[in-house]
Design an enzyme around this catalytic site. Structure first.
Site, short mmCIF file in Angstrom:
data_model
loop_
_atom_site.label_atom_id
_atom_site.label_comp_id
_atom_site.label_asym_id
_atom_site.label_seq_id
_atom_site.Cartn_x
_atom_site.Cartn_y
_atom_site.Cartn_z
N GLU A 109 3.29 8.43 8.35
CA GLU A 109 3.24 7.54 9.50
C GLU A 109 4.63 7.13 9.95
O GLU A 109 5.59 7.12 9.17
CB GLU A 109 2.40 6.30 9.20
CG GLU A 109 2.91 5.43 8.07
CD GLU A 109 1.93 4.33 7.68
OE1 GLU A 109 0.72 4.57 7.72
OE2 GLU A 109 2.41 3.24 7.33
N HIS A 144 0.12 5.84 0.65
CA HIS A 144 -0.82 6.86 1.10
C HIS A 144 -0.63 8.13 0.28
O HIS A 144 0.49 8.45 -0.13
CB HIS A 144 -0.64 7.15 2.58
CG HIS A 144 -0.64 5.91 3.43
ND1 HIS A 144 -1.73 5.07 3.50
CD2 HIS A 144 0.31 5.36 4.22
CE1 HIS A 144 -1.45 4.05 4.30
NE2 HIS A 144 -0.22 4.21 4.74
N GLN A 165 0.82 -1.21 0.00
CA GLN A 165 0.00 0.00 0.00
C GLN A 165 0.85 1.26 0.00
O GLN A 165 2.05 1.24 0.28
CB GLN A 165 -0.91 0.00 1.23
CG GLN A 165 -0.16 -0.05 2.56
CD GLN A 165 -1.11 -0.22 3.74
OE1 GLN A 165 -1.38 0.74 4.43
NE2 GLN A 165 -1.60 -1.45 3.94
N ARG A 216 -4.15 0.49 -2.30
CA ARG A 216 -3.52 -0.83 -2.25
C ARG A 216 -3.01 -1.27 -3.61
O ARG A 216 -3.60 -0.94 -4.64
CB ARG A 216 -4.51 -1.85 -1.69
CG ARG A 216 -4.95 -1.54 -0.27
CD ARG A 216 -5.96 -2.55 0.27
NE ARG A 216 -6.35 -2.21 1.63
CZ ARG A 216 -7.34 -1.38 1.94
NH1 ARG A 216 -8.04 -0.82 0.96
NH2 ARG A 216 -7.61 -1.10 3.19
N HIS A 251 4.74 0.30 0.57
CA HIS A 251 5.25 -0.47 1.71
C HIS A 251 4.28 -1.58 2.10
O HIS A 251 3.11 -1.59 1.70
CB HIS A 251 5.48 0.45 2.92
CG HIS A 251 4.22 1.10 3.45
ND1 HIS A 251 3.65 2.21 2.84
CD2 HIS A 251 3.43 0.82 4.52
CE1 HIS A 251 2.57 2.57 3.51
NE2 HIS A 251 2.41 1.75 4.53
#
Length: 407
Positions: free
Chosen positions: A134, A99, A97, A285, A266
């Site tokens: 993140e 972001h 996935q 994804r 990642h």
């Protein structure tokens, strides 16, 4: 200052032991426990212990945004907590996935809203208009795929498999060993028609087996190749197995962190960690999952620049200070780790809240003005912006605590 009750998320890739054991519950758990959410995400807000009652942190913030969040956080992010803290336990690999950036998230969310796609639709890509940088910090040895590997090393790995069917693809990357070459090869692989994928992938997996049966001294990429074989067994016929060969294979030791900005492809493979992120649920994804995969949208957000040295270590806040800070550029969050030993000075967290504290080892006492609160291993606390500065001390022996606040 209040005890905070996290929201448990059960996904198939989760662990039946890791989170339960950390939180002092019987193991194995009834279901795989993947994440414990600590924050005010609308999908699963945590609960504040107020006397004998539990109040949603989301509702508490809505009722008093100034007192809970403070003027600085509200000026930057409005009346919402900008970060989400998690315990993450991966027994099996998560999906491949990435972001979106802030601009991509706003555009994508607006587009899907205009198209009338329900927020809970399985084909929805953008569930909010925020990006999702993140940081994950390992509590146990933590395995991951993260960011595109240097193309020269990838060419070397692919050649080492000695699979004739790979020669065309090797030449493609070797002729352009940069982000453009990575984009071309990834796009080719992720869009392979099923018949072509069904022919190529078994040959690659056979090459992986041959490679691992060769002389030990020549198996430079043994860890990467074992990962490809494991993914091929778990996700037969999935183009994400091919894509995994292009990514950095990372092992984090306890205390090490991995920061991922927008666009970095990642997949977390195995381990228990503390994760903090912008308060978003936007995921594109690329495979290794039965969930919705939108390849064109994924290609729009991916960053194909090779990622070098993605692992991060924390730095002490000052000489002899038990607070260790993980530096990231994210404005939504800041994460620190507090290591307390018998006889060491108390940790003083002077920066005002909002703050979430999570005890991951031992037992600590929090002092906030005239109030005190005991946190056992696996428990967490909410510190509002209006609360005084917090002092943390160990109750007996060594203790570890994580602190998440606004960046």
């Amino acid at each position: 200052m209040h005890l905070l009750h996290g929201a448990l998320r059960t996904y198939a890739w989760g662990s039946r032991t890791a989170i339960a054991e950390l939180c002092g519950r019987p193991v194995p758990s009834n279901h795989p426990e993947a994440e414990l959410w600590l924050g005010a995400h609308p999908a699963n807000p945590s609960g504040l212990q107020v006397g004998e009652s539990t109040v949603s942190l989301l509702d508490a913030i809505a009722a008093d945004p100034v007192g809970q969040l403070g003027t600085r956080a509200r000026a930057g992010f409005g009346d919402r907590l900008p970060f989400l803290l998690k315990l993450l336990a991966a027994e099996e690999p998560l999906s491949l996935q990435a972001h979106p950036s802030a601009a991509q998230a706003k555009e994508g969310f607006t587009r899907e809203e205009a198209a009338g796609i329900p927020l809970d639709s399985p084909i929805r890509n953008y569930r909010d208009d925020s990006h999702k940088p993140e940081l994950v910090v390992a509590l146990t040895r933590f395995e991951a795929l993260a960011g595109f590997r240097d193309p020269h090393r990838t060419v070397d790995l692919l050649r080492a498999l000695d699979v004739p069917a790979l020669e065309h693809y090797i030449a493609l990357l070797e002729g352009q060993p940069d982000s453009s070459g990575l984009r071309a090869l990834f796009t080719t692989w992720i869009t392979l028609p099923p018949p072509a994928l069904g022919t190529l992938l078994p040959q690659i997996l056979e090459g992986c087996v041959r490679y691992l049966s060769g002389p030990a001294e020549s198996r430079v990429y043994a860890r990467e190749i074992r990962t490809v074989l494991g993914l091929g067994e778990s996700y037969p016929g999935d183009a994400g197995v091919l894509a995994s060969m292009l990514l950095n294979r990372i092992t984090l030791e306890p205390g090490q962190g991995l920061y991922l900005a927008a666009g970095n492809l990642h997949a977390y493979l195995h381990g228990l960690g503390v994760e903090v992120m912008a308060n978003s649920d936007n995921v594109l994804r690329g495979g290794l999952t039965p969930k919705h995969v939108d390849v064109p949208e994924l290609l729009r957000v991916l960053d194909f620049e090779p990622l070098t040295g993605p692992a991060r270590t924390a730095s002490a806040a000052g000489p002899g200070d038990p607070v260790y800070v993980y530096a990231t550029p994210a404005p939504e969050f800041a994460l620190s780790r507090i290591e307390l030993t018998p006889g060491c000075p108390d940790a003083e967290l002077r920066r005002p809240g909002p703050r979430i504290l999570l005890c991951t080892a031992g037992s600590v006492t929090l002092r906030c003005g005239d109030e005190h609160l005991v946190l056992e291993r696996g428990q967490s606390a909410w510190i509002a912006a209006v609360d005084p500065a917090v002092t943390v001390s160990t109750r007996a022996g060594s203790a570890q605590l994580f602190s998440a606040t606004v960046g």
